[in-house]
Design an enzyme around this catalytic site. Sequence first.
Site, PDB file in Angstrom:
ATOM      1  N   GLY A   1       0.809  -1.211   0.000  1.00 24.04           N
ATOM      2  CA  GLY A   1       0.000   0.000   0.000  1.00 24.04           C
ATOM      3  C   GLY A   1       0.840   1.258   0.000  1.00 24.04           C
ATOM      4  O   GLY A   1       1.950   1.313  -0.550  1.00 24.04           O
ATOM      5  N   SER A   2       0.350   2.280   0.675  1.00 18.44           N
ATOM      6  CA  SER A   2       0.880   3.641   0.529  1.00 18.44           C
ATOM      7  C   SER A   2       2.281   3.855   1.081  1.00 18.44           C
ATOM      8  O   SER A   2       2.874   4.916   0.855  1.00 18.44           O
ATOM      9  CB  SER A   2      -0.076   4.636   1.195  1.00 18.44           C
ATOM     10  OG  SER A   2      -1.332   4.614   0.558  1.00 18.44           O
TER      11      SER A   2
END
Length: 584
Positions: free
Chosen positions: A295-296
């Site tokens: 993810g981020s």
Amino acid sequence: MPPERLSLQRILPRWRATLLLIVILLGLVMVLTRDAELQWWRAHDLRAQGRMRYLQTRPLPADRGAIYGSNGDALAANVPAVTIWTDPRLFDAHRKDWDKVAQVLGLSPETLAARVQSGGSGFAYILRQVQPQLGKSLDALHVPGIYVQKTSRTYYPLGAVTTPLLGLVHLDHQGAAGLEMGYNQWLSGKAGSEKVLVDGQGEVLHVVGARQTPAPGRDLHLTINPQIQYWAYMTLLAAQQHFGATEGSAVVMNAQTGQILAMASVPSCNPNARAGCGDPSDYVNNAVHQAFEPGSVMKPFMVAAALATGSIQPDQSFNVSHCLPVGGFCIRDDVVHHELNVAHILKYSSDIGAAKIALRTPAQAIYDMYLAAGYGQEANLGFAGATGGVLPQPQTWDKARHATIALGYGVSVTTLQLADGYAAIANGGYHVTPTLIAGQSGPRVRIMSAGIAAHLRHWLEGVCAANGTGVLAAIPGYAVAGKTGTANMANGKDGFLKNKTNATFVGFAPGFAPKLVMAVTLRGSSRYWNFGGVESAPVFRVTMRHALEELNIAPRWCGGKACASKHNHITTTQAEIWAEGGGK
């Protein structure tokens, strides 16, 4: 009668034949008499003498090397133990005592009988590496044919805290998992042996010939700090149980040297308990064996590549008010913003802003930055079967993959790789090779300029401030920088599970002069807010606070106490809402 016949009878007199017959009969009588003597009159004495001259070759086990932490405390130590074995040929003659033996050893008579029969004709293990007191109790029975061999076993003082890291040892003193297996050749000793003459009760009369002395294994000294390891594991375990995660891992590193101070993983098990680690999943080191879509947390490296190529400027802003159509899909943010600069794209974890920056940046540049930071490469730390994750070649990136890889999808990493990568941001732009063995060091290679690293450190401090997605990682008195990451788990059918995530936080402290970096990942959570800022950031906060105290890294002081956040009015609910962009 012819004259020749009469002459022959005179040459061969009859008494000679009689004498020959007598000699043969006497010889037969002597043989039969000797046989009767051996078979009947001296049988008992001869059997006793045979038992008195019974030869055995007995093993002499070697001690395994110990494993030590950075403070000199043992993480894996040798403690006295005994192995109980039997010679079935002798033991079988004393079946009347088997019930007493079974009771002392804590076995059922059926189990004892099965173990006696499981070995060869002259040797069978009954119990291995058990407490010395069992051996003393058995010796007190004085039952022939069952013996107590002094040996040692591996004891792990921190129990489940270190099991996935250190691994396990088989009953034969050979490594079965973790560092015990990876460094088995270094740690394992060389067993010896001796040939002995024993009496009818199996007691040694004397050693026959030269004795092969066992050679002990060598010790292994790690960079692991036992106190930091303890807090990392206990905090990670509490988060796993609270959020219902299936597994998780955490790594604490020295950002300047690459020394790993803690590597914790859940689930785990206590190897000191008999049958305590029956499930292999309980001693898998998820920090190096489990790759996942992060993810981020990948966004800062994409931003670093964009800054290095001049694709964006540090003060540039982007319109993120509308979804971004890419490859038939529309990239959206959890919370609508209008215009965000690079700092706020990281602070609020804007997917739209990150995708726009990525699409401006050459795929090769992003790929090279990821690779230089350690992603897609297996760390050589001694863990058999460790994974390097997945980093697709840039030639395979279409527009959709170009955008989503920047968001942490389509690429898989390990928790160790995340700590390793963020260390470069923390230390001014140098990739340092992670190390677990004291005294070892790897190359130090610049992967981003000092200016870019300084920008990222400053921006990532904003992530852990009020309204930032990592506010729950903030530690009073310390500047904390980091990044949250939340990725829905793949369902194996080209889609994603809606309610299960990879929840990650990676950060470092103190923010202005980082000494330590920590990565935390929880996977498959099924309860509450399944965001990296909610699940993993608090694990970072608690562990990092104890780590900073353990290493005497002082906080900033405001008067007579540590400086507190300027935003004391923040409630837990507000912090949860802000996590992963769900805020202002």
